[in-house]
Write an enzyme that holds these catalytic residues in place. Structure first.
Site, PDB file in Angstrom:
ATOM      1  CD  GLU A 222       5.366  -1.467   5.704  1.00  0.00           C
ATOM      2  OE1 GLU A 222       6.372  -1.718   5.891  1.00  0.00           O
ATOM      3  OE2 GLU A 222       4.074  -1.639   6.075  1.00  0.00           O
TER       4      GLU A 222
ATOM      5  CD  GLU B 126       5.906  -6.441   7.304  1.00  0.00           C
ATOM      6  OE1 GLU B 126       6.728  -5.553   6.370  1.00  0.00           O
ATOM      7  OE2 GLU B 126       6.311  -6.024   8.431  1.00  0.00           O
TER       8      GLU B 126
END
Length: 452
Positions: free
Chosen positions: A364, A176
């Site tokens: 995720e 991320e």
């Protein structure tokens, strides 16, 4: 607010997916290991958590779930669950306490044992090299604002892969980048807690440069299956006002298209560069060819959608003064809307516009739920329903030809949820943060039945 759906089991089963499709769970080092153990150095999260107002209840990751000592029991729970794969991260500060120079043998040994332990239980190890923990010593030198960090990160990557690369199923450089850069350097919500557009813009370039240098070194080492994990939100205007449409376009460009563009087009989106070019480091264009180096897969983290509106225009602001508005859908404990069609829409768009035939993985997806331990059980039926809806979205795009190859549920266990401390629980395993006892929730048992 509409109530979240509840259900006791999945409507799909593993057999509905392709035979070679992989299911797993994800965690990150700082959230579960315990940063005070094993000779780890200080990270910027250790110091960020000591300042008032940064983390709920002054909590931190010094003990977390003590996975550092309890890893074997945790891996046994993974084996009993029946997952194919486990995605974990390594702590740079645990392996190299100063971020460069001396290696902490105890820290490197820990990850070596962890990888072997996974293989002994027939679980594929998927390593992420950086999940938000920057050694404090490098933060003191400017952190991600400093171009030199790219060489330090590449050296750390080489050390990790030299030790255990022969046993890893895949390697991701970063988790991320938007959170590493914008959430942390512009919004100030995560470490290092800055609110500085120049810092955020420079960091967003230097993270991708660090990725490029690490990939180049790992390719020279003939390491297989290299990728990166990006986070995405399904971003649209909250209303039909022209200001909201422009705000949503730039918000989406920074969140979704900036990192995709650099990695897969060798260029940042022009509409965003119009706003941010004054803050990019000198000579940034010369790095784009390296950033555009081929990858073997892309990881996609997805949780919710984002409805964007412009707040009152501010005099002299570089970016539109945008904010997110709540929509009408059911929400998780993070106040995130449950919007599974956003996952299918994004997977199609990413494949069609940027990655083509490149394998994609949902690295995720999950939800924070209002979990309660009652009579020795946690009956988190909302989490089962949430995951079931998103599994359906994933299956839908596979049937449409999108090259989706795997799905990792976030998270394997309740953990330190960054600025929110231990208040938000994402795990399919309940952790008592006083005793550190683990207890599989209803979602664990449902997922186990799904995988059987």
């Amino acid at each position: 607010m509409p109530a979240l759906t509840r259900q006791t089991s999945f409507s799909l089963s593993r057999s509905d997916f392709p035979d070679d499709f992989k299911f797993g769970t994800s965690t990150s080092a700082y959230q579960i290991e315990g940063s005070k153990f094993g000779g780890a150095g200080s990270s910027h999260w250790d110091t960020f958590a000591t300042s008032p107002g940064n983390v709920v209840n002054f909590e931190n990751g010094s003990i977390a779930c003590d996975h550092y000592h309890k890893w074997q029991g945790d891996l046994d729970l993974m084996r009993d669950l029946g997952i194919d794969s486990y995605r974990f991260s390594s702590s740079w500060a645990r392996v190299m306490p100063e971020g460069k120079g001396a290696v902490n043998a105890e820290g490197l040994d820990f990850y070596d044992r962890l990888v072997d332990g996974l293989l002994e239980r027939n679980i594929e190890p998927h390593l992420t090299l950086y999940h938000w923990e920057l050694p404090s010593a490098l933060s003191d030198l400017g952190g991600w604002q400093n171009r030199d960090i790219a060489d330090h990160f590449a050296n750390y990557a080489e050390i990790m892969i030299t030790r255990m690369g022969d046993r890893l199923e895949s390697v991701a450089t970063f988790n991320e980048p938007w959170c590493i850069t914008w959430l942390s350097h512009y919004h100030g919500i995560h470490a290092p807690g800055l609110r500085d557009i120049r810092a955020a813009t420079r960091a967003s370039h230097h993270v991708l440069l660090s990725h490029a240098k690490a990939v180049a070194i790992l390719r020279s080492m003939e390491q297989k299956n290299l990728g990166i994990v990006l986070n995405f939100e399904h971003t649209t205007p909250f209303d039909d006002q022209e200001s909201s449409i422009e705000a949503a376009r730039i918000a989406e460009g920074i969140y979704n298209r900036w990192f995709l563009g650099g990695l897969f087009k060798g260029a940042y989106p022009e509409d965003v560069v119009t706003y941010l070019e004054p803050y990019l480091p000198t000579g940034w264009q010369d790095d784009m060819a390296a950033i555009n180096a081929p990858l073997d897969w892309l990881g996609i983290n997805y949780y919710t959608r984002n409805l964007v509106v412009e707040k009152e225009p501010c005099e002299g602001c570089t970016l539109p003064n945008f904010t997110s508005e709540p929509g009408p859908l059911p929400k998780t404990e993070m106040n995130w809307e449950v919007y599974p069609q956003g996952l299918s829409t994004l997977l199609r768009w990413i494949s069609e516009t940027h990655t083509g035939a490149l394998p994609l993985t949902v690295t995720e997806n999950g939800m924070a739920n209002d979990d309660h331990l009652i009579d020795g059980e946690v009956d988190d039926q909302e989490r089962i329903a949430y995951l079931d809806m998103h599994f359906k979205a994933a299956l839908e795009v596979i049937e449409d030809g999108v090259p989706l190859t795997g799905y990792f549920v976030w998270s394997f266990m309740d953990n330190f949820e960054w600025a929110l401390g231990y208040d938000k629980r994402f795990g399919i395993i309940h952790v008592d943060f006083d005793t550190l006892e683990r207890l599989p929730k209803a979602s664990y048992h449902a997922f186990k039945a799904f995988l059987a």
